[in-house]
Write a protein that holds these residues in place. Structure first.
Motif, short mmCIF file in Angstrom:
data_model
loop_
_atom_site.label_atom_id
_atom_site.label_comp_id
_atom_site.label_asym_id
_atom_site.label_seq_id
_atom_site.Cartn_x
_atom_site.Cartn_y
_atom_site.Cartn_z
N PRO A 125 0.83 -1.21 0.00
CA PRO A 125 0.00 0.00 0.00
C PRO A 125 0.86 1.26 0.00
CG PRO A 125 -0.70 -1.55 1.70
CD PRO A 125 0.63 -2.03 1.20
N THR A 126 0.55 2.20 -0.86
CA THR A 126 1.28 3.46 -0.92
C THR A 126 0.30 4.62 -1.07
OG1 THR A 126 1.51 3.46 -3.34
CG2 THR A 126 3.23 2.33 -2.07
N ALA A 127 0.78 5.82 -0.73
CA ALA A 127 -0.06 7.01 -0.90
C ALA A 127 -0.41 7.23 -2.36
CB ALA A 127 0.67 8.23 -0.33
N GLU A 128 0.54 6.92 -3.26
CA GLU A 128 0.30 7.14 -4.69
C GLU A 128 -0.85 6.27 -5.20
OE1 GLU A 128 4.16 8.64 -3.58
OE2 GLU A 128 3.25 6.66 -3.30
N THR A 129 -0.85 4.99 -4.82
CA THR A 129 -1.94 4.13 -5.28
C THR A 129 -3.25 4.50 -4.60
OG1 THR A 129 -1.28 2.48 -3.62
CG2 THR A 129 -0.44 2.19 -5.86
N GLY A 130 -3.18 4.99 -3.37
CA GLY A 130 -4.39 5.47 -2.70
C GLY A 130 -4.99 6.66 -3.41
N HIS A 131 -4.14 7.63 -3.81
CA HIS A 131 -4.62 8.79 -4.56
C HIS A 131 -5.22 8.36 -5.89
CE1 HIS A 131 -3.35 11.96 -1.88
NE2 HIS A 131 -2.09 11.59 -1.90
N ASN A 156 -7.89 -0.66 0.98
CA ASN A 156 -8.22 0.29 2.04
C ASN A 156 -6.95 0.86 2.68
OD1 ASN A 156 -10.92 -0.31 1.58
ND2 ASN A 156 -11.03 -1.80 3.23
N ALA A 157 -5.92 0.01 2.76
CA ALA A 157 -4.66 0.45 3.36
C ALA A 157 -4.03 1.58 2.54
CB ALA A 157 -3.70 -0.73 3.49
N SER A 158 -4.17 1.52 1.23
CA SER A 158 -3.61 2.58 0.37
C SER A 158 -4.35 3.90 0.58
CB SER A 158 -3.69 2.16 -1.10
OG SER A 158 -2.80 1.10 -1.36
N LEU A 159 -5.68 3.82 0.75
CA LEU A 159 -6.45 5.04 1.02
C LEU A 159 -6.00 5.66 2.34
CD1 LEU A 159 -10.01 3.77 0.01
CD2 LEU A 159 -8.56 5.35 -1.28
N LYS A 160 -5.72 4.80 3.31
CA LYS A 160 -5.23 5.30 4.60
C LYS A 160 -3.87 5.95 4.44
CE LYS A 160 -4.17 3.74 9.30
NZ LYS A 160 -4.14 2.58 10.23
N TYR A 214 -6.65 10.03 3.40
CA TYR A 214 -8.07 10.37 3.27
C TYR A 214 -8.82 10.01 4.55
CZ TYR A 214 -7.18 10.94 -1.71
OH TYR A 214 -6.68 11.37 -2.93
N ALA A 215 -9.82 10.82 4.87
CA ALA A 215 -10.67 10.53 6.02
C ALA A 215 -11.50 9.28 5.75
CB ALA A 215 -11.58 11.71 6.33
N GLU A 216 -11.88 9.08 4.48
CA GLU A 216 -12.63 7.90 4.08
C GLU A 216 -11.63 6.79 3.75
OE1 GLU A 216 -14.51 11.69 3.29
OE2 GLU A 216 -12.77 10.77 2.35
N LYS A 217 -11.71 5.69 4.46
CA LYS A 217 -10.69 4.65 4.30
C LYS A 217 -11.27 3.34 3.77
CE LYS A 217 -7.65 6.62 7.80
NZ LYS A 217 -8.47 7.82 8.06
N SER A 218 -12.36 3.45 3.01
CA SER A 218 -12.93 2.27 2.36
C SER A 218 -13.75 2.73 1.16
CB SER A 218 -13.82 1.49 3.33
OG SER A 218 -15.01 2.21 3.61
N VAL A 219 -13.98 1.82 0.23
CA VAL A 219 -14.81 2.11 -0.93
C VAL A 219 -16.22 2.48 -0.47
CG1 VAL A 219 -15.80 1.17 -3.05
CG2 VAL A 219 -13.46 0.60 -2.41
N HIS A 220 -16.71 1.79 0.55
CA HIS A 220 -18.04 2.07 1.11
C HIS A 220 -18.16 3.55 1.50
CE1 HIS A 220 -21.70 0.99 3.48
NE2 HIS A 220 -21.29 1.97 4.24
N GLU A 221 -17.18 4.05 2.23
CA GLU A 221 -17.22 5.44 2.68
C GLU A 221 -17.06 6.41 1.52
OE1 GLU A 221 -14.35 5.88 5.78
OE2 GLU A 221 -15.19 4.27 6.98
#
Length: 249
Positions: free
Chosen positions: A7-13, A41-45, A49-56
Protein backbone atom coordinates in the motif's frame (compact mmCIF):
# COMPACT_ATOMS: atom_id res chain seq x y z
CA UNK A 1 8.99 3.21 -5.51
CA UNK A 2 6.03 1.17 -6.69
CA UNK A 3 5.90 -2.44 -5.52
CA UNK A 4 3.12 -4.98 -6.01
CA UNK A 5 1.20 -5.74 -2.86
CA UNK A 6 2.53 -2.72 -0.93
CA UNK A 7 0.00 0.00 0.00
CA UNK A 8 1.28 3.46 -0.92
CA UNK A 9 -0.06 7.01 -0.90
CA UNK A 10 0.30 7.14 -4.69
CA UNK A 11 -1.94 4.13 -5.28
CA UNK A 12 -4.39 5.47 -2.70
CA UNK A 13 -4.62 8.79 -4.56
CA UNK A 14 -5.04 6.98 -7.88
CA UNK A 15 -7.85 4.80 -6.51
CA UNK A 16 -9.61 7.80 -4.98
CA UNK A 17 -9.49 9.84 -8.19
CA UNK A 18 -10.52 6.92 -10.40
CA UNK A 19 -13.56 6.16 -8.25
CA UNK A 20 -14.50 9.83 -8.06
CA UNK A 21 -14.29 10.17 -11.85
CA UNK A 22 -16.37 7.02 -12.39
CA UNK A 23 -19.16 8.19 -10.10
CA UNK A 24 -19.11 11.62 -11.73
CA UNK A 25 -19.42 10.03 -15.19
CA UNK A 26 -22.45 7.98 -14.11
CA UNK A 27 -24.12 10.97 -12.48
CA UNK A 28 -23.67 12.88 -15.74
CA UNK A 29 -25.50 10.22 -17.72
CA UNK A 30 -22.49 8.40 -19.16
CA UNK A 31 -23.24 5.09 -17.47
CA UNK A 32 -25.80 3.09 -15.48
CA UNK A 33 -23.72 0.93 -13.17
CA UNK A 34 -20.26 0.77 -11.63
CA UNK A 35 -17.96 -2.24 -11.44
CA UNK A 36 -14.93 -1.76 -9.20
CA UNK A 37 -11.69 -3.71 -9.21
CA UNK A 38 -10.11 -4.53 -5.84
CA UNK A 39 -9.21 -1.29 -4.04
CA UNK A 40 -6.84 -1.34 -1.09
CA UNK A 41 -8.22 0.29 2.04
CA UNK A 42 -4.66 0.45 3.36
CA UNK A 43 -3.61 2.58 0.37
CA UNK A 44 -6.45 5.04 1.02
CA UNK A 45 -5.23 5.30 4.60
CA UNK A 46 -1.65 5.89 3.42
CA UNK A 47 -2.93 8.69 1.18
CA UNK A 48 -4.40 10.43 4.21
CA UNK A 49 -8.07 10.37 3.27
CA UNK A 50 -10.67 10.53 6.02
CA UNK A 51 -12.63 7.90 4.08
CA UNK A 52 -10.69 4.65 4.30
CA UNK A 53 -12.93 2.27 2.36
CA UNK A 54 -14.81 2.11 -0.93
CA UNK A 55 -18.04 2.07 1.11
CA UNK A 56 -17.22 5.44 2.68
CA UNK A 57 -16.05 6.93 -0.62
CA UNK A 58 -19.24 5.91 -2.42
CA UNK A 59 -21.32 7.50 0.34
CA UNK A 60 -19.32 10.70 -0.10
CA UNK A 61 -19.31 10.87 -3.90
CA UNK A 62 -22.97 9.88 -4.27
CA UNK A 63 -23.99 12.00 -1.27
CA UNK A 64 -26.16 9.32 0.32
CA UNK A 65 -26.52 7.70 3.74
CA UNK A 66 -28.71 4.88 2.42
CA UNK A 67 -25.93 2.64 1.15
CA UNK A 68 -26.01 -0.99 2.28
CA UNK A 69 -23.47 -3.61 1.21
CA UNK A 70 -24.21 -7.22 0.38
CA UNK A 71 -21.67 -10.02 -0.05
CA UNK A 72 -22.73 -12.64 -2.56
CA UNK A 73 -21.33 -15.95 -3.79
CA UNK A 74 -23.16 -18.95 -5.16
CA UNK A 75 -26.64 -18.86 -3.63
CA UNK A 76 -25.59 -16.83 -0.59
CA UNK A 77 -26.65 -13.16 -0.37
CA UNK A 78 -25.33 -11.95 2.98
CA UNK A 79 -25.71 -8.60 4.74
CA UNK A 80 -23.80 -7.58 7.85
CA UNK A 81 -25.53 -5.59 10.58
CA UNK A 82 -22.19 -3.96 11.40
CA UNK A 83 -19.40 -2.99 9.00
CA UNK A 84 -15.71 -2.26 9.55
CA UNK A 85 -15.89 -2.41 13.33
CA UNK A 86 -13.99 -4.34 15.95
CA UNK A 87 -15.95 -7.26 17.36
CA UNK A 88 -16.03 -5.53 20.75
CA UNK A 89 -17.58 -2.32 19.36
CA UNK A 90 -19.92 -4.28 17.08
CA UNK A 91 -21.63 -5.78 20.12
CA UNK A 92 -22.91 -2.34 21.11
CA UNK A 93 -24.65 -2.03 17.73
CA UNK A 94 -26.64 -5.24 18.10
CA UNK A 95 -29.84 -3.66 19.34
CA UNK A 96 -33.46 -4.44 18.61
CA UNK A 97 -33.85 -1.16 16.74
CA UNK A 98 -30.79 -1.71 14.54
CA UNK A 99 -31.78 -5.28 13.67
CA UNK A 100 -35.30 -4.14 12.76
CA UNK A 101 -33.92 -1.34 10.57
CA UNK A 102 -31.58 -3.72 8.76
CA UNK A 103 -34.31 -6.30 8.08
CA UNK A 104 -36.65 -3.60 6.73
CA UNK A 105 -33.92 -2.38 4.35
CA UNK A 106 -33.25 -5.90 3.10
CA UNK A 107 -36.94 -6.65 2.67
CA UNK A 108 -37.32 -3.48 0.59
CA UNK A 109 -34.65 -4.77 -1.79
CA UNK A 110 -36.81 -7.75 -2.74
CA UNK A 111 -38.46 -5.55 -5.37
CA UNK A 112 -35.37 -6.34 -7.44
CA UNK A 113 -35.44 -9.49 -9.56
CA UNK A 114 -32.07 -10.35 -8.01
CA UNK A 115 -33.86 -11.77 -4.97
CA UNK A 116 -36.25 -14.73 -4.80
CA UNK A 117 -39.50 -13.20 -3.59
CA UNK A 118 -40.93 -16.52 -2.43
CA UNK A 119 -38.04 -17.25 -0.04
CA UNK A 120 -37.62 -15.81 3.46
CA UNK A 121 -34.92 -13.57 4.85
CA UNK A 122 -32.89 -15.42 7.48
CA UNK A 123 -31.36 -13.72 10.52
CA UNK A 124 -28.27 -15.27 12.07
CA UNK A 125 -27.62 -15.57 15.77
CA UNK A 126 -24.54 -14.05 17.36
CA UNK A 127 -23.76 -16.62 20.02
CA UNK A 128 -23.33 -20.39 19.71
CA UNK A 129 -26.56 -22.39 19.91
CA UNK A 130 -28.62 -19.18 19.68
CA UNK A 131 -27.36 -18.11 23.10
CA UNK A 132 -28.60 -21.35 24.71
CA UNK A 133 -31.20 -19.70 26.92
CA UNK A 134 -28.96 -16.73 27.85
CA UNK A 135 -26.27 -19.07 29.14
CA UNK A 136 -23.93 -18.34 26.21
CA UNK A 137 -25.03 -14.74 25.59
CA UNK A 138 -28.01 -12.43 25.83
CA UNK A 139 -28.04 -10.70 22.43
CA UNK A 140 -30.51 -13.19 20.96
CA UNK A 141 -33.08 -12.63 23.70
CA UNK A 142 -32.45 -8.91 24.19
CA UNK A 143 -32.33 -7.85 20.53
CA UNK A 144 -32.54 -10.42 17.76
CA UNK A 145 -35.61 -12.45 18.77
CA UNK A 146 -37.71 -9.35 19.62
CA UNK A 147 -36.69 -7.74 16.32
CA UNK A 148 -37.63 -10.82 14.28
CA UNK A 149 -41.00 -11.05 16.04
CA UNK A 150 -41.76 -7.40 15.33
CA UNK A 151 -40.97 -7.55 11.60
CA UNK A 152 -42.97 -10.78 11.32
CA UNK A 153 -45.95 -8.94 12.84
CA UNK A 154 -45.53 -6.37 10.06
CA UNK A 155 -45.96 -9.11 7.47
CA UNK A 156 -42.33 -9.73 6.50
CA UNK A 157 -41.19 -13.26 5.69
CA UNK A 158 -38.30 -13.71 8.13
CA UNK A 159 -36.76 -16.67 9.96
CA UNK A 160 -34.40 -16.59 12.90
CA UNK A 161 -32.28 -16.36 14.78
CA UNK A 162 -30.52 -19.30 13.18
CA UNK A 163 -27.17 -20.56 14.48
CA UNK A 164 -24.19 -20.23 12.15
CA UNK A 165 -23.67 -23.98 11.87
CA UNK A 166 -27.11 -24.21 10.24
CA UNK A 167 -27.52 -20.78 8.66
CA UNK A 168 -24.71 -20.88 6.10
CA UNK A 169 -25.27 -24.44 4.89
CA UNK A 170 -28.98 -23.78 4.39
CA UNK A 171 -28.22 -20.52 2.62
CA UNK A 172 -25.75 -22.26 0.30
CA UNK A 173 -28.54 -24.69 -0.61
CA UNK A 174 -30.70 -21.77 -1.70
CA UNK A 175 -33.27 -21.79 1.11
CA UNK A 176 -33.22 -18.01 1.69
CA UNK A 177 -33.51 -14.92 -0.48
CA UNK A 178 -30.93 -13.22 1.76
CA UNK A 179 -29.38 -13.55 5.20
CA UNK A 180 -28.54 -10.96 7.85
CA UNK A 181 -25.57 -11.70 10.09
CA UNK A 182 -24.40 -9.59 12.99
CA UNK A 183 -20.94 -8.73 11.63
CA UNK A 184 -19.74 -8.23 8.05
CA UNK A 185 -16.83 -10.57 8.77
CA UNK A 186 -19.27 -13.48 8.99
CA UNK A 187 -20.67 -12.59 5.58
CA UNK A 188 -17.20 -12.44 4.02
CA UNK A 189 -16.27 -15.78 5.56
CA UNK A 190 -19.41 -17.54 4.34
CA UNK A 191 -19.17 -16.19 0.80
CA UNK A 192 -15.42 -16.77 0.60
CA UNK A 193 -15.95 -20.41 1.53
CA UNK A 194 -18.86 -20.83 -0.87
CA UNK A 195 -17.04 -19.51 -3.94
CA UNK A 196 -13.68 -17.81 -3.29
CA UNK A 197 -13.10 -16.79 -6.92
CA UNK A 198 -16.57 -15.36 -7.50
CA UNK A 199 -17.40 -13.51 -4.27
CA UNK A 200 -18.78 -10.04 -5.02
CA UNK A 201 -19.84 -6.98 -3.07
CA UNK A 202 -23.09 -5.38 -4.23
CA UNK A 203 -23.81 -1.87 -2.96
CA UNK A 204 -27.53 -1.07 -2.80
CA UNK A 205 -29.14 2.26 -1.99
CA UNK A 206 -27.01 4.34 -4.34
CA UNK A 207 -28.58 6.21 -7.28
CA UNK A 208 -26.80 3.60 -9.42
CA UNK A 209 -25.74 -0.02 -9.04
CA UNK A 210 -22.24 -0.87 -7.82
CA UNK A 211 -20.68 -4.31 -7.94
CA UNK A 212 -17.12 -4.82 -6.76
CA UNK A 213 -14.48 -7.33 -5.81
CA UNK A 214 -13.05 -7.60 -2.28
CA UNK A 215 -9.97 -5.39 -1.97
CA UNK A 216 -7.75 -7.05 0.62
CA UNK A 217 -7.53 -10.39 -1.19
CA UNK A 218 -6.56 -8.62 -4.41
CA UNK A 219 -3.76 -6.74 -2.68
CA UNK A 220 -2.34 -9.93 -1.20
CA UNK A 221 -1.91 -11.66 -4.59
CA UNK A 222 -1.06 -8.59 -6.70
CA UNK A 223 1.80 -9.18 -9.14
CA UNK A 224 1.97 -12.93 -8.52
CA UNK A 225 0.07 -14.10 -11.57
CA UNK A 226 -2.49 -15.81 -9.32
CA UNK A 227 -5.53 -13.62 -9.94
CA UNK A 228 -8.61 -15.26 -11.43
CA UNK A 229 -10.79 -13.54 -14.02
CA UNK A 230 -13.88 -15.35 -12.80
CA UNK A 231 -14.79 -12.70 -10.24
CA UNK A 232 -14.49 -9.79 -12.67
CA UNK A 233 -16.37 -11.66 -15.38
CA UNK A 234 -19.18 -12.40 -12.95
CA UNK A 235 -19.19 -8.78 -11.71
CA UNK A 236 -19.58 -7.37 -15.22
CA UNK A 237 -22.22 -9.98 -16.07
CA UNK A 238 -24.26 -9.20 -12.96
CA UNK A 239 -24.02 -5.47 -13.66
CA UNK A 240 -25.38 -5.99 -17.17
CA UNK A 241 -28.25 -8.11 -15.88
CA UNK A 242 -29.20 -5.75 -13.07
CA UNK A 243 -28.66 -2.36 -14.65
CA UNK A 244 -32.29 -2.08 -15.85
CA UNK A 245 -33.84 -3.44 -12.66
CA UNK A 246 -35.10 -1.51 -9.67
CA UNK A 247 -32.31 -1.48 -7.12
CA UNK A 248 -32.66 1.80 -5.26
CA UNK A 249 -34.15 1.88 -1.77
Amino acid sequence: AFSYGCPTAETGHASYKALEAAVDAIQNGLGQSLVTCPISNASLKEAGYAEKSVHELLRKFAQTDRLINMMTAGRINAFGLTHRRSVRSALDKITRENVIEAIIKIDALKVSSYFAKDLPIAVGSLNPQDGDGNWLGTEEYDAIIPAVNIVKSLGMDVEGPIAAEELFSRSARGEFSAILVMTAGEAFAACGAASPDEMLIVSWGLPFLRIGLPGDAGLRIAGRGEASLRGMIRAVGEALILRDNSFMV
